[in-house]
Design a protein around this motif. Structure first.
Motif, PDB file in Angstrom:
ATOM      1  N   ILE A  92       0.811  -1.215   0.000  1.00  0.00           N
ATOM      2  CA  ILE A  92       0.000   0.000   0.000  1.00  0.00           C
ATOM      3  C   ILE A  92       0.854   1.279   0.000  1.00  0.00           C
ATOM      4  N   PRO A  93       1.927   1.385   0.780  1.00  0.00           N
ATOM      5  CA  PRO A  93       2.750   2.598   0.692  1.00  0.00           C
ATOM      6  C   PRO A  93       3.373   2.792  -0.693  1.00  0.00           C
ATOM      7  N   ILE A  94       3.697   1.693  -1.358  1.00  0.00           N
ATOM      8  CA  ILE A  94       4.271   1.773  -2.704  1.00  0.00           C
ATOM      9  C   ILE A  94       3.217   2.247  -3.692  1.00  0.00           C
ATOM     10  N   ILE A  95       2.019   1.699  -3.584  1.00  0.00           N
ATOM     11  CA  ILE A  95       0.924   2.129  -4.454  1.00  0.00           C
ATOM     12  C   ILE A  95       0.604   3.600  -4.202  1.00  0.00           C
ATOM     13  N   ALA A  96       0.619   4.013  -2.941  1.00  0.00           N
ATOM     14  CA  ALA A  96       0.370   5.426  -2.605  1.00  0.00           C
ATOM     15  C   ALA A  96       1.438   6.318  -3.228  1.00  0.00           C
ATOM     16  N   ALA A  97       2.690   5.882  -3.201  1.00  0.00           N
ATOM     17  CA  ALA A  97       3.778   6.670  -3.795  1.00  0.00           C
ATOM     18  C   ALA A  97       3.607   6.786  -5.307  1.00  0.00           C
ATOM     19  N   ILE A  98       3.235   5.696  -5.953  1.00  0.00           N
ATOM     20  CA  ILE A  98       3.009   5.723  -7.401  1.00  0.00           C
ATOM     21  C   ILE A  98       1.836   6.652  -7.724  1.00  0.00           C
ATOM     22  N   GLY A  99       0.760   6.549  -6.940  1.00  0.00           N
ATOM     23  CA  GLY A  99      -0.384   7.431  -7.135  1.00  0.00           C
ATOM     24  C   GLY A  99      -0.025   8.888  -6.925  1.00  0.00           C
ATOM     25  N   GLY A 100       0.804   9.160  -5.942  1.00  0.00           N
ATOM     26  CA  GLY A 100       1.266  10.526  -5.695  1.00  0.00           C
ATOM     27  C   GLY A 100       2.077  11.066  -6.857  1.00  0.00           C
ATOM     28  N   TRP A 101       2.917  10.222  -7.418  1.00  0.00           N
ATOM     29  CA  TRP A 101       3.698  10.629  -8.598  1.00  0.00           C
ATOM     30  C   TRP A 101       2.760  10.954  -9.753  1.00  0.00           C
ATOM     31  N   GLY A 102       1.734  10.125  -9.940  1.00  0.00           N
ATOM     32  CA  GLY A 102       0.753  10.381 -10.995  1.00  0.00           C
ATOM     33  C   GLY A 102       0.012  11.688 -10.769  1.00  0.00           C
ATOM     34  N   ASP A 103      -0.365  11.953  -9.520  1.00  0.00           N
ATOM     35  CA  ASP A 103      -1.044  13.215  -9.200  1.00  0.00           C
ATOM     36  C   ASP A 103      -0.126  14.413  -9.450  1.00  0.00           C
ATOM     37  N   GLU A 104       1.130  14.261  -9.067  1.00  0.00           N
ATOM     38  CA  GLU A 104       2.108  15.347  -9.228  1.00  0.00           C
ATOM     39  C   GLU A 104       2.341  15.685 -10.700  1.00  0.00           C
ATOM     40  N   HIS A 105       2.266  14.697 -11.559  1.00  0.00           N
ATOM     41  CA  HIS A 105       2.539  14.892 -12.989  1.00  0.00           C
ATOM     42  C   HIS A 105       1.281  14.701 -13.848  1.00  0.00           C
ATOM     43  N   GLU A 106       0.126  14.908 -13.207  1.00  0.00           N
ATOM     44  CA  GLU A 106      -1.157  14.632 -13.869  1.00  0.00           C
ATOM     45  C   GLU A 106      -1.307  15.362 -15.203  1.00  0.00           C
ATOM     46  N   GLU A 107      -1.045  16.638 -15.220  1.00  0.00           N
ATOM     47  CA  GLU A 107      -1.242  17.411 -16.452  1.00  0.00           C
ATOM     48  C   GLU A 107      -0.356  16.899 -17.581  1.00  0.00           C
ATOM     49  N   ARG A 108       0.903  16.698 -17.290  1.00  0.00           N
ATOM     50  CA  ARG A 108       1.838  16.223 -18.314  1.00  0.00           C
ATOM     51  C   ARG A 108       1.463  14.824 -18.794  1.00  0.00           C
ATOM     52  N   LEU A 109       1.150  13.934 -17.871  1.00  0.00           N
ATOM     53  CA  LEU A 109       0.798  12.572 -18.240  1.00  0.00           C
ATOM     54  C   LEU A 109      -0.472  12.533 -19.082  1.00  0.00           C
ATOM     55  N   ARG A 110      -1.478  13.304 -18.679  1.00  0.00           N
ATOM     56  CA  ARG A 110      -2.726  13.351 -19.440  1.00  0.00           C
ATOM     57  C   ARG A 110      -2.453  13.831 -20.865  1.00  0.00           C
ATOM     58  N   LYS A 111      -1.603  14.846 -20.985  1.00  0.00           N
ATOM     59  CA  LYS A 111      -1.270  15.422 -22.294  1.00  0.00           C
ATOM     60  C   LYS A 111      -0.588  14.392 -23.196  1.00  0.00           C
ATOM     61  N   VAL A 112       0.420  13.702 -22.674  1.00  0.00           N
ATOM     62  CA  VAL A 112       1.147  12.747 -23.521  1.00  0.00           C
ATOM     63  C   VAL A 112       0.300  11.515 -23.844  1.00  0.00           C
ATOM     64  N   ILE A 113      -0.554  11.100 -22.913  1.00  0.00           N
ATOM     65  CA  ILE A 113      -1.412   9.945 -23.175  1.00  0.00           C
ATOM     66  C   ILE A 113      -2.429  10.289 -24.255  1.00  0.00           C
ATOM     67  N   LEU A 114      -3.059  11.445 -24.131  1.00  0.00           N
ATOM     68  CA  LEU A 114      -4.049  11.851 -25.145  1.00  0.00           C
ATOM     69  C   LEU A 114      -3.407  12.103 -26.497  1.00  0.00           C
ATOM     70  N   LYS A 115      -2.198  12.662 -26.491  1.00  0.00           N
ATOM     71  CA  LYS A 115      -1.477  12.897 -27.738  1.00  0.00           C
ATOM     72  C   LYS A 115      -1.199  11.580 -28.440  1.00  0.00           C
ATOM     73  N   ARG A 116      -0.803  10.589 -27.676  1.00  0.00           N
ATOM     74  CA  ARG A 116      -0.504   9.268 -28.254  1.00  0.00           C
ATOM     75  C   ARG A 116      -1.763   8.625 -28.842  1.00  0.00           C
ATOM     76  N   LEU A 117      -2.886   8.820 -28.180  1.00  0.00           N
ATOM     77  CA  LEU A 117      -4.138   8.250 -28.658  1.00  0.00           C
ATOM     78  C   LEU A 117      -4.620   8.902 -29.951  1.00  0.00           C
ATOM     79  N   GLU A 118      -4.245  10.146 -30.161  1.00  0.00           N
ATOM     80  CA  GLU A 118      -4.640  10.870 -31.375  1.00  0.00           C
ATOM     81  C   GLU A 118      -3.880  10.367 -32.599  1.00  0.00           C
ATOM     82  N   ASN A 119      -2.691   9.828 -32.392  1.00  0.00           N
ATOM     83  CA  ASN A 119      -1.856   9.380 -33.527  1.00  0.00           C
ATOM     84  C   ASN A 119      -2.212   8.029 -34.020  1.00  0.00           C
TER      85      ASN A 119
END
Length: 119
Positions: A92-119
């Motif tokens: 659980i602490p590891i999953i929380a850390a991964i989730g925190g990283w995702g939250d911290e980089h949410e905007e960038r990750l969302r952008k690159v994921i959506l960009k990849r889906l468009e191609n």
């Protein structure tokens, strides 16, 4: 049910964790169980995009890997609850850390994921 025909590569910790957590919903299942959602129907409501069959398969795999335990109550209709084992709680602490990283980089990750889906 699918039966693996090749022996997995288990040479390092990353191979091992990949083998145990491989599956689209397993990390979420562990997280939600740790937050108190123990019944299959509760987990289904928390993860509506997953079919009940897939959730059951992944819960069974988590049980086989000794991360969750399943309790079947002798009532009609049958009542089933899942809980984290002590071993599962260590993730659980590891999953929380991964989730925190995702939250911290949410905007960038969302952008690159959506960009990849468009191609």
């Amino acid at each position: 049910m699918y039966e693996r025909k090749t022996i997995p590569n288990l040479n390092c910790g990353l191979d091992l964790i990949g083998e145990v957590l491989y599956g689209k919903w397993k990390i979420r299942l562990l997280w939600f169980i740790s937050e108190g959602f123990h019944r299959p129907s509760e987990l289904q409501r928390k993860i509506p995009d997953a079919s009940r069959r897939v959730l059951n398969i992944q819960l069974k795999e988590l049980e086989d890997h000794e991360l969750v335990s399943k309790i079947i109550y002798p009532v009609v209709p049958p009542k089933v609850e899942y809980s984290l084992t002590d071993f599962g709680k260590t993730l659980i602490p590891i999953i929380a850390a991964i989730g925190g990283w995702g939250d911290e980089h949410e905007e960038r990750l969302r952008k690159v994921i959506l960009k990849r889906l468009e191609n």
